[in-house]
Design a protein around this motif. Structure first.
Motif, PDB file in Angstrom:
ATOM      1  N   LYS A 135       0.834  -1.213   0.000  1.00  0.00           N
ATOM      2  CA  LYS A 135       0.000   0.000   0.000  1.00  0.00           C
ATOM      3  C   LYS A 135       0.864   1.257   0.000  1.00  0.00           C
ATOM      4  N   PHE A 136       0.385   2.255  -0.741  1.00  0.00           N
ATOM      5  CA  PHE A 136       1.057   3.545  -0.852  1.00  0.00           C
ATOM      6  C   PHE A 136       0.047   4.674  -0.790  1.00  0.00           C
ATOM      7  N   LYS A 137       0.544   5.845  -0.480  1.00  0.00           N
ATOM      8  CA  LYS A 137      -0.160   7.092  -0.753  1.00  0.00           C
ATOM      9  C   LYS A 137       0.535   7.639  -1.986  1.00  0.00           C
ATOM     10  N   SER A 138      -0.217   7.844  -3.041  1.00  0.00           N
ATOM     11  CA  SER A 138       0.355   8.297  -4.302  1.00  0.00           C
ATOM     12  C   SER A 138      -0.168   9.698  -4.602  1.00  0.00           C
ATOM     13  N   THR A 139       0.746  10.599  -4.960  1.00  0.00           N
ATOM     14  CA  THR A 139       0.375  11.980  -5.285  1.00  0.00           C
ATOM     15  C   THR A 139       0.986  12.347  -6.631  1.00  0.00           C
ATOM     16  N   PHE A 140       0.160  12.903  -7.516  1.00  0.00           N
ATOM     17  CA  PHE A 140       0.613  13.407  -8.808  1.00  0.00           C
ATOM     18  C   PHE A 140       0.623  14.921  -8.751  1.00  0.00           C
ATOM     19  N   SER A 141       1.631  15.531  -9.363  1.00  0.00           N
ATOM     20  CA  SER A 141       1.700  16.988  -9.456  1.00  0.00           C
ATOM     21  C   SER A 141       2.396  17.355 -10.767  1.00  0.00           C
ATOM     22  N   ILE A 142       2.235  18.600 -11.173  1.00  0.00           N
ATOM     23  CA  ILE A 142       2.918  19.139 -12.347  1.00  0.00           C
ATOM     24  C   ILE A 142       3.798  20.280 -11.842  1.00  0.00           C
ATOM     25  N   ASP A 143       5.100  20.209 -12.147  1.00  0.00           N
ATOM     26  CA  ASP A 143       5.979  21.283 -11.672  1.00  0.00           C
ATOM     27  C   ASP A 143       5.991  22.446 -12.675  1.00  0.00           C
ATOM     28  N   GLU A 144       6.762  23.494 -12.357  1.00  0.00           N
ATOM     29  CA  GLU A 144       6.772  24.713 -13.177  1.00  0.00           C
ATOM     30  C   GLU A 144       7.312  24.468 -14.583  1.00  0.00           C
ATOM     31  N   ASP A 145       8.029  23.351 -14.797  1.00  0.00           N
ATOM     32  CA  ASP A 145       8.545  23.008 -16.125  1.00  0.00           C
ATOM     33  C   ASP A 145       7.604  22.072 -16.885  1.00  0.00           C
ATOM     34  N   GLY A 146       6.439  21.791 -16.321  1.00  0.00           N
ATOM     35  CA  GLY A 146       5.465  20.922 -16.974  1.00  0.00           C
ATOM     36  C   GLY A 146       5.718  19.444 -16.777  1.00  0.00           C
ATOM     37  N   ARG A 147       6.670  19.094 -15.909  1.00  0.00           N
ATOM     38  CA  ARG A 147       6.948  17.684 -15.648  1.00  0.00           C
ATOM     39  C   ARG A 147       5.867  17.097 -14.746  1.00  0.00           C
ATOM     40  N   LEU A 148       5.433  15.883 -15.079  1.00  0.00           N
ATOM     41  CA  LEU A 148       4.451  15.158 -14.273  1.00  0.00           C
ATOM     42  C   LEU A 148       5.201  14.340 -13.233  1.00  0.00           C
ATOM     43  N   ILE A 149       4.946  14.612 -11.978  1.00  0.00           N
ATOM     44  CA  ILE A 149       5.669  13.958 -10.885  1.00  0.00           C
ATOM     45  C   ILE A 149       4.699  13.098 -10.083  1.00  0.00           C
ATOM     46  N   GLN A 150       5.093  11.853  -9.853  1.00  0.00           N
ATOM     47  CA  GLN A 150       4.308  10.938  -9.024  1.00  0.00           C
ATOM     48  C   GLN A 150       5.172  10.516  -7.857  1.00  0.00           C
ATOM     49  N   GLU A 151       4.679  10.747  -6.654  1.00  0.00           N
ATOM     50  CA  GLU A 151       5.370  10.300  -5.453  1.00  0.00           C
ATOM     51  C   GLU A 151       4.529   9.210  -4.801  1.00  0.00           C
ATOM     52  N   GLN A 152       5.164   8.061  -4.574  1.00  0.00           N
ATOM     53  CA  GLN A 152       4.524   6.926  -3.925  1.00  0.00           C
ATOM     54  C   GLN A 152       5.194   6.753  -2.567  1.00  0.00           C
ATOM     55  N   ILE A 153       4.429   6.942  -1.509  1.00  0.00           N
ATOM     56  CA  ILE A 153       4.981   6.847  -0.164  1.00  0.00           C
ATOM     57  C   ILE A 153       4.307   5.687   0.559  1.00  0.00           C
ATOM     58  N   GLY A 154       5.131   4.725   0.954  1.00  0.00           N
ATOM     59  CA  GLY A 154       4.626   3.546   1.645  1.00  0.00           C
ATOM     60  C   GLY A 154       5.242   3.414   3.017  1.00  0.00           C
ATOM     61  N   ASP A 155       4.789   2.425   3.769  1.00  0.00           N
ATOM     62  CA  ASP A 155       5.329   2.185   5.105  1.00  0.00           C
ATOM     63  C   ASP A 155       6.783   1.729   5.059  1.00  0.00           C
ATOM     64  N   LYS A 156       7.132   0.920   4.051  1.00  0.00           N
ATOM     65  CA  LYS A 156       8.467   0.335   4.001  1.00  0.00           C
ATOM     66  C   LYS A 156       9.361   0.921   2.918  1.00  0.00           C
ATOM     67  N   VAL A 157       8.773   1.529   1.893  1.00  0.00           N
ATOM     68  CA  VAL A 157       9.556   2.015   0.762  1.00  0.00           C
ATOM     69  C   VAL A 157       8.771   3.119   0.040  1.00  0.00           C
ATOM     70  N   SER A 158       9.512   4.042  -0.569  1.00  0.00           N
ATOM     71  CA  SER A 158       8.905   5.136  -1.325  1.00  0.00           C
ATOM     72  C   SER A 158       9.642   5.300  -2.645  1.00  0.00           C
ATOM     73  N   SER A 159       8.964   5.904  -3.612  1.00  0.00           N
ATOM     74  CA  SER A 159       9.559   6.124  -4.924  1.00  0.00           C
ATOM     75  C   SER A 159       9.031   7.426  -5.503  1.00  0.00           C
ATOM     76  N   LYS A 160       9.827   8.005  -6.378  1.00  0.00           N
ATOM     77  CA  LYS A 160       9.420   9.227  -7.081  1.00  0.00           C
ATOM     78  C   LYS A 160       9.662   9.012  -8.569  1.00  0.00           C
ATOM     79  N   THR A 161       8.637   9.259  -9.380  1.00  0.00           N
ATOM     80  CA  THR A 161       8.742   9.137 -10.833  1.00  0.00           C
ATOM     81  C   THR A 161       8.482  10.496 -11.452  1.00  0.00           C
TER      82      THR A 161
END
Length: 164
Positions: free
Chosen positions: A100-126
Motif C-alpha cells: 500500500k502507498f499514498k500516491s500523489t501526482f503533481s505538475i511542476d513549473e517546467d510541466g513535468r508530471l511527478i508521481q510520489e509513492q509513499i509507503g510504510d516500508k519504501v517510497s519512490s518518485k517518478t
C-alpha cells in the motif's frame, strides 16, 4: 470555467514501452530498481517479460480528475487503474503484490508530471516528461536507484477504459 489549459493534456493518451531502443542497461536497471522498490521475485519476473502500456486520461464526469491506467501483456496480462485523482492530492494505491502507498501526482513549473509513492516500508518518485521526439520518458528513483524508460504514443481503441 474560462480558458485555463489542462496541465495534464500533453500526457493524455496511451504509451507503449520502446523496446526497440532499450538496451541491456535498461534490463539491469529495471531489476535493480524493482529490488530496491521491494517488488517480490514473481512480480519482478513478470514485469521483465511484459509489454507495458500506460495511459493518462481525464474523467468525463468530474473535471480536474484523472486516471492513470497501466496494462501489461506477456505471460500474464494485467490491468491496473489508479483514480480518479486530483493533482496535488494523495490517493490510496495498492500495488499488485498488495503493498500500500499514498500516491500523489503533481505538475511542476517546467510541466513535468511527478508521481510520489509513499509507503510504510519504501517510497519512490517518478518524473515524467515528453521529450523532443514526442516520447513519454519516465524516470523513477527509489533509495538512490534510478531507472529511465521511454514510451511511444500509440492509437488506442480500448473503449473499456472509458468506463473507468
Amino acid at each position: 470555467m474560462g480558458d485555463k489549459k489542462d496541465p495534464m493534456e500533453p500526457y493524455y493518451g496511451t504509451w507503449i514501452f520502446d523496446y526497440e531502443n532499450a538496451d541491456d542497461d535498461d534490463a539491469k536497471n529495471l531489476e535493480a530498481y524493482l529490488l530496491e522498490f521491494k517488488v517480490g521475485f514473481f512480480y519482478r519476473k513478470l514485469m521483465r517479460m511484459a509489454t507495458p502500456r500506460v495511459k493518462f486520461r481525464n474523467t468525463k464526469s468530474q473535471p480536474g480528475k484523472y486516471f492513470f491506467i497501466t496494462k501489461s501483456k506477456g505471460l500474464v496480462s494485467k490491468r491496473f487503474a489508479l483514480g480518479p485523482w486530483t493533482l496535488n492530492e494523495a490517493i490510496d494505491e495498492v500495488r499488485a503484490d498488495g503493498t500500500k502507498f499514498k500516491s500523489t501526482f503533481s505538475i511542476d513549473e517546467d510541466g513535468r508530471l511527478i508521481q510520489e509513492q509513499i509507503g510504510d516500508k519504501v517510497s519512490s518518485k517518478t518524473v515524467r516528461i515528453i521529450n523532443e521526439k514526442g516520447q513519454l520518458v519516465g524516470t523513477a528513483t527509489c533509495n538512490g536507484v534510478t531507472i529511465s524508460r521511454r514510451y511511444n504514443k500509440i492509437e488506442d481503441d480500448d473503449s473499456a477504459d472509458e468506463e473507468t
